[in-house]
Design a protein around this motif. Sequence first.
Motif, PDB file in Angstrom:
ATOM      1  N   MET A  86      -5.262  -5.102  -3.833  1.00 45.32           N
ATOM      2  CA  MET A  86      -4.961  -5.775  -2.823  1.00 45.32           C
ATOM      3  C   MET A  86      -5.847  -5.767  -1.433  1.00 45.32           C
ATOM      4  SD  MET A  86      -1.070  -4.489  -1.841  1.00 45.32           S
ATOM      5  CE  MET A  86      -1.493  -2.480  -2.198  1.00 45.32           C
ATOM      6  N   THR A  87      -5.858  -6.928  -0.843  1.00 41.40           N
ATOM      7  CA  THR A  87      -6.522  -7.187   0.384  1.00 41.40           C
ATOM      8  C   THR A  87      -6.047  -6.557   1.493  1.00 41.40           C
ATOM      9  OG1 THR A  87      -5.526  -9.263   0.981  1.00 41.40           O
ATOM     10  CG2 THR A  87      -7.676  -9.281  -0.769  1.00 41.40           C
ATOM     11  N   GLU A  88      -6.616  -6.570   2.776  1.00 41.61           N
ATOM     12  CA  GLU A  88      -5.713  -5.895   3.918  1.00 41.61           C
ATOM     13  C   GLU A  88      -4.849  -6.978   4.214  1.00 41.61           C
ATOM     14  OE1 GLU A  88      -6.627  -5.125   8.667  1.00 41.61           O
ATOM     15  OE2 GLU A  88      -8.445  -5.497   7.183  1.00 41.61           O
ATOM     16  N   GLU A  89      -4.804  -8.286   4.007  1.00 40.13           N
ATOM     17  CA  GLU A  89      -3.739  -9.237   4.523  1.00 40.13           C
ATOM     18  C   GLU A  89      -2.554  -8.843   3.697  1.00 40.13           C
ATOM     19  OE1 GLU A  89      -3.629 -10.852   7.316  1.00 40.13           O
ATOM     20  OE2 GLU A  89      -5.696  -9.692   7.498  1.00 40.13           O
ATOM     21  N   GLU A  90      -2.931  -8.909   2.275  1.00 40.70           N
ATOM     22  CA  GLU A  90      -1.812  -8.573   1.213  1.00 40.70           C
ATOM     23  C   GLU A  90      -1.042  -7.344   1.449  1.00 40.70           C
ATOM     24  OE1 GLU A  90      -3.683 -11.237  -2.692  1.00 40.70           O
ATOM     25  OE2 GLU A  90      -4.307  -8.889  -2.125  1.00 40.70           O
ATOM     26  N   LEU A  91      -1.941  -6.086   1.897  1.00 42.75           N
ATOM     27  CA  LEU A  91      -1.240  -4.968   2.215  1.00 42.75           C
ATOM     28  C   LEU A  91      -0.572  -4.887   3.323  1.00 42.75           C
ATOM     29  CD1 LEU A  91      -3.075  -1.482   1.719  1.00 42.75           C
ATOM     30  CD2 LEU A  91      -1.620  -1.839   3.915  1.00 42.75           C
ATOM     31  N   LYS A  92      -0.753  -5.616   4.335  1.00 43.55           N
ATOM     32  CA  LYS A  92       0.160  -5.689   5.552  1.00 43.55           C
ATOM     33  C   LYS A  92       1.381  -6.545   5.031  1.00 43.55           C
ATOM     34  CE  LYS A  92      -3.593  -5.893   8.903  1.00 43.55           C
ATOM     35  NZ  LYS A  92      -4.030  -6.737  10.066  1.00 43.55           N
ATOM     36  N   LYS A  93       1.273  -7.643   4.155  1.00 42.27           N
ATOM     37  CA  LYS A  93       2.338  -8.436   3.965  1.00 42.27           C
ATOM     38  C   LYS A  93       3.443  -7.927   3.035  1.00 42.27           C
ATOM     39  CE  LYS A  93       3.410 -12.944   1.871  1.00 42.27           C
ATOM     40  NZ  LYS A  93       2.660 -14.143   1.398  1.00 42.27           N
ATOM     41  N   TYR A  94       2.805  -7.056   2.000  1.00 41.59           N
ATOM     42  CA  TYR A  94       3.718  -6.587   0.880  1.00 41.59           C
ATOM     43  C   TYR A  94       4.021  -5.065   1.235  1.00 41.59           C
ATOM     44  CZ  TYR A  94       2.064 -10.801  -1.235  1.00 41.59           C
ATOM     45  OH  TYR A  94       1.846 -12.176  -1.468  1.00 41.59           O
ATOM     46  N   HIS A 142      -5.309   3.630  -1.254  1.00 42.26           N
ATOM     47  CA  HIS A 142      -6.586   3.069  -1.456  1.00 42.26           C
ATOM     48  C   HIS A 142      -6.408   1.935  -2.497  1.00 42.26           C
ATOM     49  CE1 HIS A 142      -8.426   6.880   0.488  1.00 42.26           C
ATOM     50  NE2 HIS A 142      -7.474   7.453  -0.148  1.00 42.26           N
ATOM     51  N   THR A 143      -6.961   0.811  -1.821  1.00 41.32           N
ATOM     52  CA  THR A 143      -6.951  -0.327  -2.683  1.00 41.32           C
ATOM     53  C   THR A 143      -8.090  -1.280  -2.672  1.00 41.32           C
ATOM     54  OG1 THR A 143      -5.342  -2.202  -3.370  1.00 41.32           O
ATOM     55  CG2 THR A 143      -5.576  -1.642  -0.912  1.00 41.32           C
ATOM     56  N   ARG A 144      -8.582  -1.916  -3.714  1.00 37.50           N
ATOM     57  CA  ARG A 144      -9.450  -2.895  -3.519  1.00 37.50           C
ATOM     58  C   ARG A 144      -9.311  -4.210  -4.477  1.00 37.50           C
ATOM     59  NH1 ARG A 144     -14.988  -2.251  -2.138  1.00 37.50           N
ATOM     60  NH2 ARG A 144     -16.296  -4.066  -2.621  1.00 37.50           N
ATOM     61  N   SER A 145      -9.456  -5.503  -3.976  1.00 41.79           N
ATOM     62  CA  SER A 145      -8.695  -6.651  -4.490  1.00 41.79           C
ATOM     63  C   SER A 145      -9.619  -6.923  -5.555  1.00 41.79           C
ATOM     64  CB  SER A 145      -8.500  -7.536  -3.430  1.00 41.79           C
ATOM     65  OG  SER A 145      -8.225  -9.090  -4.149  1.00 41.79           O
ATOM     66  N   TYR A 146      -9.160  -7.642  -6.542  1.00 50.14           N
ATOM     67  CA  TYR A 146     -10.017  -8.351  -7.738  1.00 50.14           C
ATOM     68  C   TYR A 146     -10.832  -9.375  -7.073  1.00 50.14           C
ATOM     69  CZ  TYR A 146      -7.419 -12.627  -7.690  1.00 50.14           C
ATOM     70  OH  TYR A 146      -6.860 -13.934  -7.168  1.00 50.14           O
ATOM     71  N   PRO A 150     -13.195  -6.311   1.014  1.00 46.61           N
ATOM     72  CA  PRO A 150     -13.459  -5.143   1.545  1.00 46.61           C
ATOM     73  C   PRO A 150     -12.159  -4.200   0.823  1.00 46.61           C
ATOM     74  CG  PRO A 150     -13.926  -6.436   3.127  1.00 46.61           C
ATOM     75  CD  PRO A 150     -13.315  -7.552   2.112  1.00 46.61           C
ATOM     76  N   ALA A 151     -12.483  -3.125   0.621  1.00 45.85           N
ATOM     77  CA  ALA A 151     -11.561  -1.932   0.446  1.00 45.85           C
ATOM     78  C   ALA A 151     -10.575  -1.791   1.541  1.00 45.85           C
ATOM     79  CB  ALA A 151     -11.965  -0.861  -0.473  1.00 45.85           C
ATOM     80  N   VAL A 152      -9.308  -1.256   1.279  1.00 47.50           N
ATOM     81  CA  VAL A 152      -8.378  -0.853   2.330  1.00 47.50           C
ATOM     82  C   VAL A 152      -7.891   0.487   2.206  1.00 47.50           C
ATOM     83  CG1 VAL A 152      -6.524  -1.577   3.757  1.00 47.50           C
ATOM     84  CG2 VAL A 152      -8.105  -3.283   2.793  1.00 47.50           C
ATOM     85  N   HIS A 153      -7.907   1.294   3.149  1.00 50.61           N
ATOM     86  CA  HIS A 153      -7.041   2.517   2.978  1.00 50.61           C
ATOM     87  C   HIS A 153      -5.992   2.679   4.145  1.00 50.61           C
ATOM     88  CE1 HIS A 153      -7.087   7.157   4.261  1.00 50.61           C
ATOM     89  NE2 HIS A 153      -6.243   7.067   3.304  1.00 50.61           N
ATOM     90  N   ALA A 158       6.315   9.862   6.982  1.00 49.10           N
ATOM     91  CA  ALA A 158       7.569   9.434   6.417  1.00 49.10           C
ATOM     92  C   ALA A 158       8.584   9.009   7.728  1.00 49.10           C
ATOM     93  CB  ALA A 158       8.258  10.865   6.155  1.00 49.10           C
ATOM     94  N   ASP A 159       7.946   9.033   8.942  1.00 51.65           N
ATOM     95  CA  ASP A 159       8.928   8.422   9.990  1.00 51.65           C
ATOM     96  C   ASP A 159       8.212   6.908  10.042  1.00 51.65           C
ATOM     97  OD1 ASP A 159       6.311   8.259  10.996  1.00 51.65           O
ATOM     98  OD2 ASP A 159       6.600   9.684  12.642  1.00 51.65           O
ATOM     99  N   GLY A 160       7.588   6.432   9.309  1.00 48.08           N
ATOM    100  CA  GLY A 160       7.185   4.816   9.481  1.00 48.08           C
ATOM    101  C   GLY A 160       5.942   4.545  10.178  1.00 48.08           C
ATOM    102  N   GLU A 161       5.448   5.415  10.786  1.00 49.11           N
ATOM    103  CA  GLU A 161       4.037   5.091  11.487  1.00 49.11           C
ATOM    104  C   GLU A 161       2.859   5.075  10.193  1.00 49.11           C
ATOM    105  OE1 GLU A 161       4.171   4.561  14.670  1.00 49.11           O
ATOM    106  OE2 GLU A 161       6.062   4.446  14.661  1.00 49.11           O
ATOM    107  N   TYR A 162       2.225   3.835  10.610  1.00 50.74           N
ATOM    108  CA  TYR A 162       0.939   3.859   9.555  1.00 50.74           C
ATOM    109  C   TYR A 162      -0.302   3.749  10.238  1.00 50.74           C
ATOM    110  CZ  TYR A 162       1.315  -1.154  10.139  1.00 50.74           C
ATOM    111  OH  TYR A 162       1.224  -2.495  10.653  1.00 50.74           O
ATOM    112  N   GLU A 163      -1.218   4.052   9.604  1.00 49.37           N
ATOM    113  CA  GLU A 163      -2.751   3.327   9.997  1.00 49.37           C
ATOM    114  C   GLU A 163      -3.501   2.802   8.678  1.00 49.37           C
ATOM    115  OE1 GLU A 163      -4.653   7.185  10.897  1.00 49.37           O
ATOM    116  OE2 GLU A 163      -3.773   7.490  12.875  1.00 49.37           O
ATOM    117  N   ILE A 164      -4.251   1.833   9.271  1.00 49.97           N
ATOM    118  CA  ILE A 164      -5.125   0.790   8.261  1.00 49.97           C
ATOM    119  C   ILE A 164      -6.603   0.948   8.803  1.00 49.97           C
ATOM    120  CG2 ILE A 164      -5.533  -1.372   7.394  1.00 49.97           C
ATOM    121  CD1 ILE A 164      -2.620  -2.033   7.799  1.00 49.97           C
ATOM    122  N   GLU A 165      -7.502   1.309   7.716  1.00 47.79           N
ATOM    123  CA  GLU A 165      -8.732   1.422   8.063  1.00 47.79           C
ATOM    124  C   GLU A 165      -9.556   1.058   6.914  1.00 47.79           C
ATOM    125  OE1 GLU A 165     -10.178   5.445   8.791  1.00 47.79           O
ATOM    126  OE2 GLU A 165      -8.763   6.193   7.245  1.00 47.79           O
TER     127      GLU A 165
END
Length: 616
Positions: A86-94, A142-146, A150-153, A158-165
């Motif tokens: 996944m790309t960063e945008e795909e990760l956010k979307k899905y 940890h994901t990197r699109s085909y 750029p790779a995304v972490h 469990a409370d739903g709060e996330y971080e993307i870097e």
Amino acid sequence: MNENEKKTGGISVNTENIFPVIKKWLYSEKDIFLRELVSNATDAVTKLKRLESLGEIPASTTPYRIDVVLDKEAKTLTVEDNGIGMTEEELKKYICSIALSGAVDFIQKYEGDGEGGKNGIIGHFGLGFYSAFMVSDTVEIHTRSYTDAPAVHWTCSADGEYEIEAGERACRGTEIILHIAEEETEYLDAGKLREMLRKYCAFMPVEIYFDDGSEKKEEEKEEPINDTLPLWQRSPADCTDEDYKDFYRKVFADFKEPLFQIHINADYPLNFKGILYFPRIASNYESLEGQVKLYYNQVFVADNIKEVIPEYLLMLRGVLDCPELPLNVSRSYLQTNSYVNKVSAHIVKKVADKLVSMQREDKEAYAKVWDDIKTFVEYACMRDDKFWSRTKDVLLLKQNDGTHVTVQEYLDAAKEKHENTVYYTTDPSLQAQYVAMYEAEGISVVCFDSLLDTQFAALIESKMSGVKFVRVDADLASVLKNEGSANENEELRTLFRAVSGNEQLNVRFEALKDADIPTILNVSEESRRMEDMMRMYRMSGEDAMPPFPTDTTLIVNTTSPLVEKVAAMQTADAEKAKGFASYLYRLAVLSQRRFNAEEMQEFLKDSYRILTELAK
């Protein structure tokens, strides 16, 4: 994204989509989380393979695989694939928006709306990933699109709060790390995880490897835990009998060989595959409940699929893979619709067709399994007119000599002696005298060994005009040859009524060919069936055996020397005549049914008395 830049946010929930999940709860059991994560990984690989097949990207030089890795010290469980990533945008979307599935978008773009099932895309709802939080307090991606984006972490609590870097993953694919919660440490047990993988992922289409953290020997060969091409995905022409038996043993851990199997490979418009087995039942006391495992694109969904298998065929064992089933978000419940009904109807047709083909191709082999499947087939015919219509010509009757014939074959052979009448016994030992009398006349007797048989006979009578089933003790005089006319004896009639305790007993005198049989009891077929029906509902024991119906008839054979002696004895010694008449009547009862307690006591008294007389 800059290397040190972080973004924060909260999981966005589409309440309209999540509402039905809340109503039903998301999953019935926590173990399912592993199925969902591995299914998502399978989707990631399948999507990339599809792009390869369409020429969108060059073929991969690295074998596709999924790795499930346990680290007990770090208290983590990792599911990693080398799929589409996944790309960063795909990760956010899905991932950051619940109930939005990447599978749906992918199908619409590359397959056309509604065609995803045929190409192996499992993902359906976008909720499976969140099953991870049933057992974790933190989840990392940890994901990197085909596409070499750029790779995304991604990290989420469990409370739903996330971080993307920015991520550090060097190769294409996705790695999901579950930090197992303190109260869910059972999911750090290698044995439990291995069993979960065997249950839910045994036939997924991408090789899955499990690393339990133990040290591996250098010479130890790495083996996937799944079979990527299960038997049901192969052509029946490419499967041997041994293949089917091995598959049965593997899936059901049953080392009794099944009776036979039905390989289903339905194409348009149903599109489903499967293998169904008729299991071998060891005894009447063994459970008749079967087990048909439901799969969705090779992903295990459920053991109990009553919506797909008619209840009269639930003793079947096997697997069904239905990639177009209307599953809800948990993939554990079916939504009844026309597709489900059509699948069910097709299964019934395939079972019926199998029985017909077996009987036509190898009558001897079919007869060997008939006694094992008879109850199921009869019940199916009673519940489903279409099943009856398809199988009516291959329904067998077991004759007293152990051979089997179809209903029509029996009727054809009986035309000269008893047209359209089938004579049967429900207890060859108890009714041996009656059976012997019929067979002496060249009349074949059919064996019924369960109460369902008599109900099935009633079904045949209703379906085949003019045909009737009659038990061997129902009306002997109508089929046995008489030796001249019988003399009526009112005194003897009165005597037998007296010893029977029934002043209304029908007593008929017949000059039967077999002089060795003094008396016979007949109960009409209608009354006896009513008695059988009452026996099905009666919970008490033999002591509660009801008296004979009012239309019971005692046939007294006037050609019997013993009857002649009892008749003559009435004048010389009335008491002795009464004792012999009582004994003869009880012998007639014994050939019709078992004694109740009082009758047994009287019979023993009569026996001792007669033996005493003989000993003088």
